[in-house]
Write a protein that holds these residues in place. Structure first.
Motif, mmCIF file in Angstrom:
data_model
loop_
_atom_site.group_PDB
_atom_site.id
_atom_site.type_symbol
_atom_site.label_atom_id
_atom_site.label_comp_id
_atom_site.label_asym_id
_atom_site.label_seq_id
_atom_site.Cartn_x
_atom_site.Cartn_y
_atom_site.Cartn_z
ATOM 1 N N GLY A 182 82.292 -23.639 28.347
ATOM 2 C CA GLY A 182 81.049 -23.735 27.581
ATOM 3 C C GLY A 182 80.944 -25.009 26.761
ATOM 4 N N ASN A 183 79.834 -25.095 26.043
ATOM 5 C CA ASN A 183 79.590 -26.220 25.142
ATOM 6 C C ASN A 183 80.272 -25.928 23.804
ATOM 7 O OD1 ASN A 183 78.357 -28.027 23.194
ATOM 8 N ND2 ASN A 183 76.744 -28.398 24.698
ATOM 9 N N PRO A 184 81.099 -26.831 23.291
ATOM 10 C CA PRO A 184 81.806 -26.559 22.039
ATOM 11 C C PRO A 184 80.873 -26.278 20.855
ATOM 12 C CG PRO A 184 82.721 -28.482 23.122
ATOM 13 C CD PRO A 184 81.469 -28.127 23.864
ATOM 14 N N SER A 185 79.622 -26.739 20.946
ATOM 15 C CA SER A 185 78.679 -26.528 19.848
ATOM 16 C C SER A 185 78.001 -25.166 19.911
ATOM 17 C CB SER A 185 77.608 -27.628 19.863
ATOM 18 O OG SER A 185 78.193 -28.897 19.669
ATOM 19 N N SER A 186 78.183 -24.429 21.016
ATOM 20 C CA SER A 186 77.584 -23.101 21.144
ATOM 21 C C SER A 186 78.479 -22.052 20.481
ATOM 22 C CB SER A 186 77.382 -22.750 22.625
ATOM 23 O OG SER A 186 76.543 -23.698 23.244
ATOM 24 N N SER A 187 77.913 -20.887 20.218
ATOM 25 C CA SER A 187 78.658 -19.850 19.491
ATOM 26 C C SER A 187 78.877 -18.582 20.316
ATOM 27 C CB SER A 187 77.906 -19.491 18.202
ATOM 28 O OG SER A 187 76.576 -19.065 18.490
ATOM 29 N N HIS A 188 78.591 -18.627 21.626
ATOM 30 C CA HIS A 188 78.755 -17.417 22.435
ATOM 31 C C HIS A 188 80.129 -17.410 23.123
ATOM 32 C CE1 HIS A 188 77.830 -20.198 25.650
ATOM 33 N NE2 HIS A 188 76.605 -20.403 25.159
ATOM 34 N N TRP A 189 80.351 -16.385 23.958
ATOM 35 C CA TRP A 189 81.666 -16.153 24.562
ATOM 36 C C TRP A 189 82.169 -17.296 25.443
ATOM 37 C CZ3 TRP A 189 81.810 -16.388 29.794
ATOM 38 C CH2 TRP A 189 80.611 -16.181 30.487
ATOM 39 N N ALA A 190 81.235 -18.041 26.096
ATOM 40 C CA ALA A 190 81.648 -19.122 27.003
ATOM 41 C C ALA A 190 82.235 -20.317 26.246
ATOM 42 C CB ALA A 190 80.484 -19.574 27.867
ATOM 43 N N SER A 191 82.036 -20.313 24.940
ATOM 44 C CA SER A 191 82.534 -21.434 24.137
ATOM 45 C C SER A 191 83.711 -21.042 23.250
ATOM 46 C CB SER A 191 81.397 -21.985 23.269
ATOM 47 O OG SER A 191 80.332 -22.433 24.085
ATOM 48 N N GLU A 192 84.202 -19.828 23.449
ATOM 49 C CA GLU A 192 85.332 -19.378 22.650
ATOM 50 C C GLU A 192 86.542 -20.293 22.853
ATOM 51 O OE1 GLU A 192 86.101 -15.388 23.780
ATOM 52 O OE2 GLU A 192 84.391 -14.549 22.677
ATOM 53 N N LYS A 193 87.222 -20.537 21.788
ATOM 54 C CA LYS A 193 88.472 -21.309 21.748
ATOM 55 C C LYS A 193 88.288 -22.821 21.926
ATOM 56 C CE LYS A 193 91.469 -17.530 23.243
ATOM 57 N NZ LYS A 193 92.581 -17.126 24.144
ATOM 58 N N LEU A 194 87.075 -23.284 22.206
ATOM 59 C CA LEU A 194 86.888 -24.714 22.426
ATOM 60 C C LEU A 194 87.051 -25.509 21.133
ATOM 61 C CD1 LEU A 194 83.949 -24.794 24.986
ATOM 62 C CD2 LEU A 194 86.402 -24.854 25.407
ATOM 63 N N GLU A 195 86.436 -25.038 20.080
ATOM 64 C CA GLU A 195 86.565 -25.724 18.793
ATOM 65 C C GLU A 195 88.023 -25.719 18.331
ATOM 66 O OE1 GLU A 195 84.737 -25.544 14.239
ATOM 67 O OE2 GLU A 195 83.912 -24.254 15.819
ATOM 68 N N GLU A 196 88.687 -24.609 18.567
ATOM 69 C CA GLU A 196 90.101 -24.489 18.210
ATOM 70 C C GLU A 196 90.948 -25.485 19.017
ATOM 71 O OE1 GLU A 196 93.612 -21.176 18.830
ATOM 72 O OE2 GLU A 196 91.559 -20.475 18.460
ATOM 73 N N ALA A 197 90.621 -25.669 20.296
ATOM 74 C CA ALA A 197 91.366 -26.594 21.151
ATOM 75 C C ALA A 197 91.191 -28.042 20.684
ATOM 76 C CB ALA A 197 90.911 -26.451 22.595
ATOM 77 N N ILE A 198 89.967 -28.395 20.314
ATOM 78 C CA ILE A 198 89.701 -29.746 19.813
ATOM 79 C C ILE A 198 90.447 -29.967 18.503
ATOM 80 C CG2 ILE A 198 87.918 -31.302 18.929
ATOM 81 C CD1 ILE A 198 85.959 -29.950 20.890
ATOM 82 N N HIS A 199 90.436 -28.964 17.656
ATOM 83 C CA HIS A 199 91.141 -29.048 16.377
ATOM 84 C C HIS A 199 92.641 -29.260 16.608
ATOM 85 C CE1 HIS A 199 92.254 -28.194 12.222
ATOM 86 N NE2 HIS A 199 93.173 -27.365 12.702
ATOM 87 N N LEU A 200 93.218 -28.551 17.569
ATOM 88 C CA LEU A 200 94.642 -28.687 17.858
ATOM 89 C C LEU A 200 94.964 -30.095 18.356
ATOM 90 C CD1 LEU A 200 97.501 -27.592 18.203
ATOM 91 C CD2 LEU A 200 96.813 -26.705 20.458
#
Length: 385
Positions: free
Chosen positions: A44-62
């Motif tokens: 998903g798109n990291p800026s979205s808040s639905h299930w397809a974008s889960e963990k993306l923001e966390e991955a970028i942060h890591l």
């Protein structure tokens, strides 16, 4: 069943020797493994808040955290880009546009990567004044010349950390002391030095630093610009508020994940002494064979341990490599492939055209073996002497 064609391809692969790590590195298998979930699963798109974008923001942060811990900066100082060229453009143009009310003078050197020299030339067309510093015969910047070039109008100095062709490493900490005294921002292109020598953001004292993924076993098409907190830099990409408003564009999550892992591996795995032993062995073998008909370019000690730039006297570098198709090496920067003109780096070091014509750059890496170096030297001696 393996066909004769497959057997021949396998034979060719085993005979090939890759000695062009400064141009690009293979992707480390551990990096690929880290990336795969973000290629197939988390799409998903990291800026979205639905299930397809889960963990993306966390991955970028890591990934941001891994880079920060490795090089010694704060996570919020890491801006992800598409690679070294974009990072250099962002640094130079961004500082100019954000600070031109203070002055319009930029200082760089004659041996920089084209992604530094071309943005400087572009800014000159807009009214900027650029000073291009000379280097000595080893490719080292004269610090007195640098200090003398700084004026009240100087807003930025951009000097690469390690040269991609010769491997010569600049005294960035000493340069930073000069720019700091004058209140001038300092950018360094560290694309070639990250992972090859010890690079610590805090100790270097720079304000902006470029790094590129494909120079350290991550994919092509990803990099970062480290921007010291509080440094005024106009965004290079305009659009939405990605990267805290500093670089618009939907984040390339798989590649960012790969970059973070690659830098972590580089700081925990690579051994400078082992790499230096490879280039020292190669120079020993070639200098024994060619004696007075070969010379080494760049600084003998203040250099990248993985880089050996030599000139075969009275020979043409391209012709030597054509005689040894098993070896992947280059006659200069990969960015200049296809040009028969003398390398600007070698020209700045005042090599004669005849000596420069015989130049070949060998650069080793994580997967290079002593056996490959011995075999490469034997091939060069057999076919080029």
């Amino acid at each position: 069943m393996m066909t004769s064609e497959h057997r021949e391809q396998n034979k060719d692969a085993k005979s090939r020797i890759y000695l062009d790590y400064n141009a690009s590195t293979p992707i480390d298998p551990a990096v690929i493994e880290e990336m795969l979930p973000y290629v197939y699963g988390h799409f998903g798109n990291p800026s979205s808040s639905h299930w397809a974008s889960e963990k993306l923001e966390e991955a970028i942060h890591l990934a941001r955290h891994r880079i920060a811990v490795s090089i010694g900066c704060h996570p919020n100082e890491v801006v992800f880009t598409s690679g070294g060229s974009e990072s250099n453009n962002h640094a130079i143009k961004g500082v100019y546009f954000a600070n031109k009310h203070r002055g319009n003078h930029i200082i760089t050197t004659k041996i920089e990567h084209p992604s530094v020299l071309q943005p400087c030339a572009f800014l000159e067309s807009l009214g900027a004044r650029v000073t291009y510093l000379d280097v000595d015969a080893y490719g080292i910047v004269d610090l007195e010349q640098l200090q003398a070039a700084i004026t009240d109008e100087t807003i930025l100095v951009s000097i690469m950390h390690a040269n991609n062709e010769t491997g010569t490493v600049q005294s960035i900490q000493e340069i930073a002391e000069i720019t700091r005294r004058h209140g001038v921002l300092l950018h360094t292109d560290a694309a070639q030095s990250i992972g090859k020598i010890d690079v610590n953001w805090h100790d270097m004292g720079v304000d902006l630093m470029t790094l590129a993924g494909h120079k350290l076993y991550a994919p092509k098409g990803v990099g970062a610009l480290i921007i010291k907190e509080g440094t005024a830099v106009t965004p290079h990409n305009h659009g939405a508020s990605h990267e805290s408003g500093r670089r618009a564009g939907t984040e390339n999550v798989p590649y960012i994940v790969g970059l973070g892992k690659a830098i972590e591996l580089a700081y925990s795995r690579d051994n400078i002494a082992d790499t230096l032993a490879l280039t020292n062995l190669m120079w020993e073998r070639l200098s024994e064979a060619f004696q007075s008909r070969i010379r080494r370019n760049g600084h003998p000690d203040q250099r990248l341990p993985n880089t050996l730039n030599v000139s075969f006297l009275d020979r043409i570098g391209q012709e030597i490599l054509a005689q040894i198709p098993e070896i992947a090496a280059t006659t200069g920067s990969a960015c200049h492939t296809g040009s028969s003109a003398m390398s600007p780096v070698l020209k700045a070091m005042e090599l004669t055209p005849e000596v420069a014509a015989g130049t070949v750059r060998f650069s080793v890496g994580r997967y290079t073996t002593m056996e490959e170096i011995e075999r490469a030297c034997a091939l060069i001696v057999e076919r080029a002497r």
